[in-house]
Motif scaffolding. Structure first.
Motif, PDB file in Angstrom:
ATOM      1  N   ALA A   1       6.014   0.129-127.773  1.00 21.53           N
ATOM      2  CA  ALA A   1       7.065   1.014-126.821  1.00 21.53           C
ATOM      3  C   ALA A   1       7.797   0.710-125.685  1.00 21.53           C
ATOM      4  CB  ALA A   1       6.516   2.524-126.473  1.00 21.53           C
ATOM      5  N   PHE A   2       7.078   0.122-125.041  1.00 22.85           N
ATOM      6  CA  PHE A   2       8.027  -0.366-123.388  1.00 22.85           C
ATOM      7  C   PHE A   2       8.887  -1.699-123.818  1.00 22.85           C
ATOM      8  CE2 PHE A   2       8.443  -3.126-119.838  1.00 22.85           C
ATOM      9  CZ  PHE A   2       8.596  -2.721-118.543  1.00 22.85           C
ATOM     10  N   TRP A   3       8.635  -2.653-124.680  1.00 18.74           N
ATOM     11  CA  TRP A   3       9.364  -3.383-125.040  1.00 18.74           C
ATOM     12  C   TRP A   3      10.355  -3.238-126.079  1.00 18.74           C
ATOM     13  CZ3 TRP A   3       9.996  -4.994-130.609  1.00 18.74           C
ATOM     14  CH2 TRP A   3      11.203  -6.242-130.890  1.00 18.74           C
ATOM     15  N   LEU A   4      10.216  -2.049-126.673  1.00 20.02           N
ATOM     16  CA  LEU A   4      11.238  -1.074-127.204  1.00 20.02           C
ATOM     17  C   LEU A   4      12.675  -0.213-126.409  1.00 20.02           C
ATOM     18  CD1 LEU A   4      12.845  -0.814-130.507  1.00 20.02           C
ATOM     19  CD2 LEU A   4      11.275   1.067-130.592  1.00 20.02           C
ATOM     20  N   GLY A   5      11.999   0.035-125.874  1.00 17.79           N
ATOM     21  CA  GLY A   5      12.719   0.497-124.949  1.00 17.79           C
ATOM     22  C   GLY A   5      13.729   0.003-123.608  1.00 17.79           C
ATOM     23  N   ASN A   6      12.867  -1.399-123.951  1.00 14.60           N
ATOM     24  CA  ASN A   6      14.007  -1.917-122.577  1.00 14.60           C
ATOM     25  C   ASN A   6      15.130  -2.510-123.553  1.00 14.60           C
ATOM     26  OD1 ASN A   6      12.538  -2.339-120.701  1.00 14.60           O
ATOM     27  ND2 ASN A   6      11.233  -4.000-120.734  1.00 14.60           N
ATOM     28  N   ARG A   7      14.509  -2.512-125.209  1.00 10.44           N
ATOM     29  CA  ARG A   7      15.353  -3.469-125.877  1.00 10.44           C
ATOM     30  C   ARG A   7      16.585  -2.582-125.490  1.00 10.44           C
ATOM     31  NH1 ARG A   7      14.159  -5.540-132.004  1.00 10.44           N
ATOM     32  NH2 ARG A   7      16.119  -4.920-131.610  1.00 10.44           N
ATOM     33  N   ILE A   8      16.387  -1.256-126.526  1.00 10.70           N
ATOM     34  CA  ILE A   8      17.601   0.090-125.783  1.00 10.70           C
ATOM     35  C   ILE A   8      18.162  -0.027-125.390  1.00 10.70           C
ATOM     36  CG2 ILE A   8      17.440   2.568-126.632  1.00 10.70           C
ATOM     37  CD1 ILE A   8      15.501   2.069-128.329  1.00 10.70           C
ATOM     38  N   ARG A   9      17.477   0.192-124.210  1.00  8.10           N
ATOM     39  CA  ARG A   9      18.403   0.133-122.786  1.00  8.10           C
ATOM     40  C   ARG A   9      19.315  -0.928-122.002  1.00  8.10           C
ATOM     41  NH1 ARG A   9      14.754  -0.214-117.823  1.00  8.10           N
ATOM     42  NH2 ARG A   9      15.267  -2.720-118.283  1.00  8.10           N
ATOM     43  N   ASN A  10      18.921  -2.194-122.764  1.00  5.61           N
ATOM     44  CA  ASN A  10      20.037  -3.338-123.606  1.00  5.61           C
ATOM     45  C   ASN A  10      21.461  -3.454-124.095  1.00  5.61           C
ATOM     46  OD1 ASN A  10      18.268  -4.957-120.692  1.00  5.61           O
ATOM     47  ND2 ASN A  10      17.239  -5.956-122.086  1.00  5.61           N
ATOM     48  N   ARG A  11      21.019  -2.386-124.702  1.00  4.48           N
ATOM     49  CA  ARG A  11      22.451  -2.574-125.797  1.00  4.48           C
ATOM     50  C   ARG A  11      23.663  -1.654-125.079  1.00  4.48           C
ATOM     51  NH1 ARG A  11      20.018  -0.932-131.061  1.00  4.48           N
ATOM     52  NH2 ARG A  11      17.945  -1.122-130.315  1.00  4.48           N
ATOM     53  N   GLU A  12      22.512  -0.303-123.906  1.00  3.04           N
ATOM     54  CA  GLU A  12      23.536   0.438-123.965  1.00  3.04           C
ATOM     55  C   GLU A  12      24.890   0.022-122.791  1.00  3.04           C
ATOM     56  OE1 GLU A  12      21.232   3.299-121.370  1.00  3.04           O
ATOM     57  OE2 GLU A  12      20.477   4.547-123.185  1.00  3.04           O
ATOM     58  N   PRO A  13      26.229   0.427-122.381  1.00  2.00           N
ATOM     59  CA  PRO A  13      26.455  -0.155-122.059  1.00  2.00           C
ATOM     60  C   PRO A  13      26.389  -0.142-120.347  1.00  2.00           C
ATOM     61  CG  PRO A  13      27.845   1.858-122.298  1.00  2.00           C
ATOM     62  CD  PRO A  13      26.270   1.756-123.170  1.00  2.00           C
ATOM     63  N   ARG A  14      27.247  -1.068-119.741  1.00  2.00           N
ATOM     64  CA  ARG A  14      26.377  -1.105-117.948  1.00  2.00           C
ATOM     65  C   ARG A  14      26.921  -0.272-117.563  1.00  2.00           C
ATOM     66  NH1 ARG A  14      30.238  -1.823-114.675  1.00  2.00           N
ATOM     67  NH2 ARG A  14      32.253  -3.041-115.145  1.00  2.00           N
TER      68      ARG A  14
END
Length: 120
Positions: free
Chosen positions: A34-47
């Protein structure tokens, strides 16, 4: 009590301990996923915007609230009953010459079903 029962009880307690360890490893693995997936989703968001990109106050300072009392325009009398889509054509409101805001009756909150006695 036979020795077979003692061996069975010992094996059973070992299986219970092994089951608890396996469930703990499974829970830790799911949390890590879940932590890994959350980081992947957050990295795709605009800065996030930089401080210089943030909105600033206008040169004249903060904008103040403006209150205007409006008076509805009169509806022309007609022999036919008007429906809402016939009324809104050129109907509107205009600023009121009175500066005092209309208030509810004294002792009334003005809301229907507010629990008060209402205006008497």
């Amino acid at each position: 009590m036979s020795t077979e029962w003692v061996h069975f009880a010992a094996e059973r307690s070992a299986l219970v301990g092994l089951w608890a360890i396996l469930m703990g490893v499974l829970v830790v693995g799911m949390l890590g996923g879940a932590f890994w997936l959350g980081n992947r989703i957050r990295n795709r968001e605009p800065r996030r915007p930089r401080p210089e990109e943030q909105p600033h106050l206008p040169d004249g300072g903060p904008v103040r609230e403006e209150q205007v009392n409006l008076v509805p325009d009169e509806i022309t009398q007609s022999r036919l009953r008007l429906t809402p889509y016939q009324v809104h054509g050129n109907m509107g409101s205009r600023p009121s010459p009175a500066k005092r805001r209309p208030r509810w009756s004294r002792g009334s909150s003005g809301g229907f079903g507010s629990g008060g006695l209402g205006a008497h």
